[in-house]
Write an enzyme that holds these catalytic residues in place. Structure first.
Site, PDB file in Angstrom:
ATOM      1  CB  THR A   1      -0.913   0.020   1.232  1.00 14.08           C
ATOM      2  OG1 THR A   1      -0.095   0.127   2.411  1.00 14.08           O
ATOM      3  CG2 THR A   1      -1.749  -1.245   1.315  1.00 14.08           C
TER       4      THR A   1
ATOM      5  CD  GLU B   1      -5.398  -3.426   1.393  1.00 13.13           C
ATOM      6  OE1 GLU B   1      -4.907  -2.773   2.326  1.00 13.13           O
ATOM      7  OE2 GLU B   1      -5.850  -2.892   0.341  1.00 13.13           O
TER       8      GLU B   1
ATOM      9  CE  LYS C   1     -22.450  11.041  13.844  1.00 16.19           C
ATOM     10  NZ  LYS C   1     -22.219   9.867  14.701  1.00 16.19           N
TER      11      LYS C   1
ATOM     12  CD1 TRP D   1     -23.688   8.879   9.081  1.00 14.74           C
ATOM     13  CD2 TRP D   1     -21.691   9.854   9.240  1.00 14.74           C
ATOM     14  NE1 TRP D   1     -23.032   8.303  10.126  1.00 14.74           N
ATOM     15  CE2 TRP D   1     -21.793   8.876  10.244  1.00 14.74           C
ATOM     16  CE3 TRP D   1     -20.517  10.613   9.150  1.00 14.74           C
ATOM     17  CZ2 TRP D   1     -20.775   8.623  11.150  1.00 14.74           C
ATOM     18  CZ3 TRP D   1     -19.492  10.351  10.058  1.00 14.74           C
ATOM     19  CH2 TRP D   1     -19.625   9.377  11.044  1.00 14.74           C
TER      20      TRP D   1
END
Length: 535
Positions: A186, A331, A437, A442
């Site tokens: 990564t 991944e 938030k 949200w």
């Protein structure tokens, strides 16, 4: 009772040899090299890979050990990419775009004794050398005449000399298909990079799914432009899918300057291309300013981040180029889902659907769960943490026993927040860490960015959460205007008011010359938060 089928391991060398045998005249085109464009057919590519593999084993490389590469995309790196795993070893494709400390960390963790170095990365390799604990042998991916007169690397080998010592008729070995093939890390935007160790089986199945699903489905008449580097998710599997299908493979090299990419698309007759949205936004900007077209290009795949709907609409309306959005992570080897247009979808809805991450390819599964890990309904309304599992998903991180990646059922947390509708189509609403938030509700930074990117004066947009004394957090919108355009904050707010809920409208809009990006083309929001979101 078992079936009476022949049982041969799924190995990547089989894909390479298939390309050599049945698509031998098809080409790999390497642009951006110091000595111009090089063209190599699949037949010669496979022969050179066999030579390299046999030479490495003769020099003492051992099956199962990790060899490293520090290189951009061209045919020599592609040869290493096939030869090392084909011989039963593992190739760690180090990322030259990340910080040197991260490169050294990853190479030390992989314990690579051999390191293949692109001449363009020579200076970087020289800087890294004192910090690399295991590298004993350095190989410059160059011809004898291109070897440097001086270098601080100890006794580097010439790649072409090493390859010439190998055997063209050497036979690929057979081994367990679960054997590790490549190692990709990564980009390490939070904490040290984490390694994803891919297998032959997973990589073969992923390539077959990609080439056979509605993601790509190309063939011998296609010409693929692949800016995606081999050190990022196996080059989106194209080193395997192109020999398998017979499609021509065009590597643009290190420099992804939009005008140069546009030239390659037209001059090489590219029919299919894949890149992050920032690349296509820049190419569209050139076409608006200078005119021209995209030649034979008919389809693109975007990844890395959600493509702006305005960009996709312009490509299709003005240039006849259909966009496919694919989603995946380091991944997940490469792609795990793709945008899929159900039969009977009205034309007016197709762009919005193509901008979604879409349905899983056969071989992968997705679901969303609440904060306690309970599965949520697939109704297109519930929003939850996205989890994934499948044949080409990583089970654990490489040599990181301190991090658990999957649960007992194999589900992996992606770090994304998403919805899934009744047809199984997934739409990522945000990264968990990027959600805003505000007052307990949200706000999706992705949806707000996509809405802002639809303004005709906006080149790129990014949203981050900033602290607020009353609402806890509010969205901050950062805008890169198009050249010679000067939108105002008031104009943008008026535009957004027709696209999003009123309470989503940003309190502040900041205009910047450019946005920071990760090595894979994503907006680097950690840097934006560091600069703009401190209390």
């Amino acid at each position: 009772m078992l079936g009476l089928m022949q049982d041969a391991p799924l190995l990547l060398s089989g894909m390479l040899e298939h390309g050599a045998r049945y698509h031998g005249d098809q080409l790999v085109v390497s642009a951006g090299l110091d000595h111009g464009i090089e063209r190599l057919d699949f037949r010669t590519l496979a022969q050179r890979c066999r030579q390299l593999a046999s030479a490495l084993l003769a020099e003492g490389c051992r099956p199962g050990e990790v060899l490293g590469s520090l290189s951009w995309n061209h045919h020599r790196h592609l040869e290493v990419f096939h030869a090392v795993p084909g011989a039963g070893m593992v190739l760690h494709t180090a990322n030259p775009r990340v910080f040197p400390e991260q490169i050294a960390y990853a190479l030390n963790l992989s314990r690579a004794r051999w390191l293949f170095v692109d001449p363009d990365c020579l200076e970087l390799a020289e800087r890294l050398a004192p910090d690399l604990e295991h590298v004993e042998t350095w190989i410059l991916l160059a011809r004898p005449e291109d070897m440097p007169a001086t270098t601080t690397l100890p006794d580097p080998l010439c790649y072409e000399d090493l390859l010439a010592s190998g055997k063209a008729d050497w036979a690929w070995p057979s081994f367990d298909e679960r054997t590790a093939s490549t190692l990709c890390f990564t980009s390490g935007t939070t904490g040290p990079p984490k390694g994803a160790l891919y297998s032959h089986r997973g990589s073969v199945l992923q390539a077959m799914a990609v080439a056979g699903a509605g993601v790509q489905a190309y063939g011998a008449d296609d010409v693929l432009l692949v800016p995606a580097p081999l050190f990022h998710c196996n080059g989106w599997s194209t080193p395997y899918t192109c020999p398998m299908t017979g499609a021509r493979l065009v590597f643009p090299g290190r420099e992804l300057e939009p005008a140069r990419l546009l030239r390659l698309i037209v001059e090489e007759g590219v029919t299919f291309a894949m890149a992050v949205p920032t690349v296509w936004l820049s190419i569209l900007e050139i076409l608006r300013e200078e005119g021209g077209d995209l030649g034979r290009l008919g389809r693109i795949v975007t990844g890395g981040t959600a493509p702006p709907e305005a960009m996709m609409a312009e490509l299709e309306r003005d240039y006849g180029v259909r966009s496919i959005h694919a989603w995946g992570m380091t991944e997940t080897t490469a792609m795990a889902t793709y945008s899929h247009i159900p039969p009977g979808t009205p034309p007016a809805d197709r762009i919005a659907i193509r901008a979604r991450q879409g349905i899983p390819m056969q071989g992968s599964e997705v679901r969303i769960v609440d904060d306690e890990g309970h599965p949520l309904p697939r109704d297109g309304a519930a929003i939850g943490h996205l989890q994934i599992k499948g044949h080409w998903m990583v089970r654990d991180y490489f040599r990181r026993d301190d991090v658990r990646l999957t649960d007992d059922e194999g589900w992996m947390e992606t770090g994304d927040v998403a919805t899934i509708d009744s047809a199984g189509a997934m739409r990522i609403t945000d990264r968990s860490k990027d959600l805003v938030k505000s007052g307990g509700e949200w706000i999706s930074s992705i949806d707000l960015e996509n809405a802002a990117a639809g303004h005709p004066d906006v080149l790129e947009a990014a949203v981050i959460a900033v602290p607020h004394p009353k609402w806890q957090e509010r969205p901050l919108l950062l805008i890169v205007p198009r050249p010679d355009r000067a939108p105002t904050a008031e104009e943008l707010r008026d535009f957004l008011a027709t696209k999003v809920a009123k309470w989503w409208l940003p309190d502040e809009i900041v205009f910047v010359d450019e946005l920071p990006h990760t090595a894979t083309g994503k907006v680097l929001k950690t840097a934006l938060r560091e600069r703009y979101a401190k209390p």
